[in-house]
Design a protein around this motif. Sequence first.
Motif: not given
Length: 145
Positions: A3-4, A7-8, A10-11, A14
């Motif tokens: 999950e980390q 998230n990384e 995805t960031n 973005q």
Amino acid sequence: MTEQTINELTNFFQQFKQGETKQQTQSNLLYDDAVNYFFRNMDERGLAEETKHFYKDKLSAFRKFLVQIKKVQTLELLTGEEIKYYIESKYSKNKLNTFNCHARALRAFFNYLEIDGYLIANPARNIKPKKVKKEKIDYFTIDQV
């Protein structure tokens, strides 16, 4: 994927989409260190002493210019315009071959630094030798021989 990691990523995407990604940074590359790396590479490749002397001569003259413009300590801040100014101002009055020798030497030096990862951007990428006009050679005709 964890999950980390998701998230990384995805960031990152973005930020990339918004144009906010961090540019790659580099440490201050000292000119003398860069020259040492360059000559160590020439030694590893077994280049001739005459070749090393050629580069030593050209790079020593360029070092004096870098001292004058105070960029001997921060080589990565050097621009192509500054290199072009150096060659034009110092060697444009000389024979074209002298100008071209310095242009080729600096381009080879900075190409090496970029390829081996010491510099991110090559400031000498657009430095091109000037075209040398070939002299027409008048040969003897068969009658003249």
